[in-house]
Design an enzyme around this catalytic site. Structure first.
Site, PDB file in Angstrom:
ATOM      1  N   LYS A  32      -3.239   6.166   8.727  1.00 15.48           N
ATOM      2  CA  LYS A  32      -4.122   6.515   7.614  1.00 15.48           C
ATOM      3  C   LYS A  32      -4.909   7.756   8.024  1.00 15.48           C
ATOM      4  O   LYS A  32      -5.991   7.661   8.603  1.00 15.48           O
ATOM      5  CB  LYS A  32      -5.050   5.333   7.303  1.00 15.48           C
ATOM      6  CG  LYS A  32      -5.821   5.500   6.016  1.00 15.48           C
ATOM      7  CD  LYS A  32      -6.422   4.184   5.511  1.00 15.48           C
ATOM      8  CE  LYS A  32      -7.106   4.362   4.172  1.00 15.48           C
ATOM      9  NZ  LYS A  32      -8.557   4.305   4.230  1.00 15.48           N
ATOM     10  N   SER A  62     -12.665  -3.018   2.044  1.00 16.60           N
ATOM     11  CA  SER A  62     -12.765  -2.285   3.308  1.00 16.60           C
ATOM     12  C   SER A  62     -14.211  -1.910   3.584  1.00 16.60           C
ATOM     13  O   SER A  62     -14.889  -1.365   2.710  1.00 16.60           O
ATOM     14  CB  SER A  62     -11.955  -0.975   3.229  1.00 16.60           C
ATOM     15  OG  SER A  62     -10.593  -1.232   3.067  1.00 16.60           O
ATOM     16  N   ARG A 112       0.866  -1.184   0.000  1.00 15.76           N
ATOM     17  CA  ARG A 112       0.000   0.000   0.000  1.00 15.76           C
ATOM     18  C   ARG A 112       0.898   1.228   0.000  1.00 15.76           C
ATOM     19  O   ARG A 112       1.623   1.466   0.966  1.00 15.76           O
ATOM     20  CB  ARG A 112      -0.900   0.001   1.236  1.00 15.76           C
ATOM     21  CG  ARG A 112      -1.837   1.194   1.313  1.00 15.76           C
ATOM     22  CD  ARG A 112      -2.783   1.111   2.511  1.00 15.76           C
ATOM     23  NE  ARG A 112      -3.637   2.282   2.528  1.00 15.76           N
ATOM     24  CZ  ARG A 112      -3.278   3.471   3.027  1.00 15.76           C
ATOM     25  NH1 ARG A 112      -2.110   3.626   3.594  1.00 15.76           N
ATOM     26  NH2 ARG A 112      -4.114   4.483   2.951  1.00 15.76           N
TER      27      ARG A 112
END
Lengths: 211, 211
Positions: free
Chosen positions: A139, A110, A41
């Site tokens: 995040k 998600s 990611r």
């Protein structure tokens, strides 16, 4: 393909690992401690860098018995033959990812609320990433934290294995595991661990052998 | 598939067009004036928005005889059946895009120097986007401008149709066309034109009928 081992799921952050070399080092150490899934990611990267990192990580993961998941970019996953992708609510829909990757790929989605779970295309999805469970610095644009009761309710309602994500560390992992999740996805708890192997082992022990 | 009409190539900028509605309006008007290629380029967007915009633009383009090219994201192009992709030097390599999209897709590659041209995977590429020719406000991270003599040298050395890009407008298009390019790619000259149809016609006239 045997079902993935969701118990300890390493999500790599280039900044927290110190670039690709650090991502490879953390992955190797975490897999040695029992991490079965590794996710690349890197939202700030261009795709040429994604491609190189994904290739190197796939080689490492496959040599050591783990699987590589690519966040967001289905084209990168296709190009390097990754084991699957993880998509968020603003990424390509899970059904589109499934159609492009085929039936054998792992597709994760998600969800951060009951409304998102109700709208999830579960037929296209292997697992759900549920969170953020707690506040997280990894995040900054994450949704408000669920906390444990709401996590437990989502896990009970989901008809797919759930991986909890968001602010999970060695101190709260036991309580998270008790909600019935199949595993925990962590960024900082492994990427910033002094000993990622020991940290992965400590997370894994909360899930016993119940794969 | 007949060779694309590279003469007037609209590159859409969501900010300059005012979002998707404006992108559709500018595209329709520019195609009416002779634009044969439309590129969706939205580096700040998430893929869910890319997908919706690409679907709507493909329908519009195909109804009016133009082709839709997706910048960077091969997965979006695959998902909606776009006519092709355009990749930059930091995106997926042209050969990877070609392998994922197949032989019938249009694959374009940006080059900004003789060194990049020498390293270009021409076997995978239908056309080259050469620039920036002049300084441009539309792409703040662009390389230094080439100016016309260097553009002409690259066009002469390239063994593919070249589309010039970067700061091209109605005032300099004739001089750009004289370098031997197959066409001009423009953002602001169409997205910010009071009359994109008239602006596309004015650009097109520099290329006659020599498709």
């Amino acid at each position: 393909m045997r079902s993935p081992d969701y118990r300890v799921y390493l999500v790599l952050d280039p900044g927290q690992c110190g670039g690709l070399a650090g991502m490879l080092r953390v992955s190797e150490a975490a897999i040695a401690g029992g991490a079965g899934l590794v996710q690349l990611r890197a939202p700030d990267w261009k795709k040429r860098d994604w491609l190189a990192a994904a290739r190197a990580l796939k080689t490492l993961c496959h040599a050591r018995g783990a699987r590589l998941i690519v966040n967001d970019h289905v084209d990168v996953a296709l190009a390097i033959g990754a084991d699957g992708v993880h998509v968020g609510q603003a990424d390509l829909p899970a059904g589109v990812a499934r159609a492009l990757l085929g039936p054998d790929a792992i597709v994760g989605l998600s969800v951060s609320s009951a409304a998102e779970l109700a709208e999830a295309d579960l037929a296209a999805v292997d697992y759900l990433g549920v969170g953020p469970v707690f506040a997280t610095a990894s995040k900054p644009d994450a949704a408000p934290p669920l906390d444990l009761p709401a996590l437990g309710a989502l896990v009970s309602a989901a008809r797919r294995p759930c991986v909890a994500i968001g602010g999970i560390d060695l101190n709260n992992a036991a309580a998270v595991a008790a909600t019935g999740v199949a595993g925990v996805a962590v960024i900082g708890a492994l990427c910033r661990a002094p000993d990622p192997t020991a940290a992965a082992r400590a997370l894994l022990k909360h899930f016993g052998d119940n794969r």
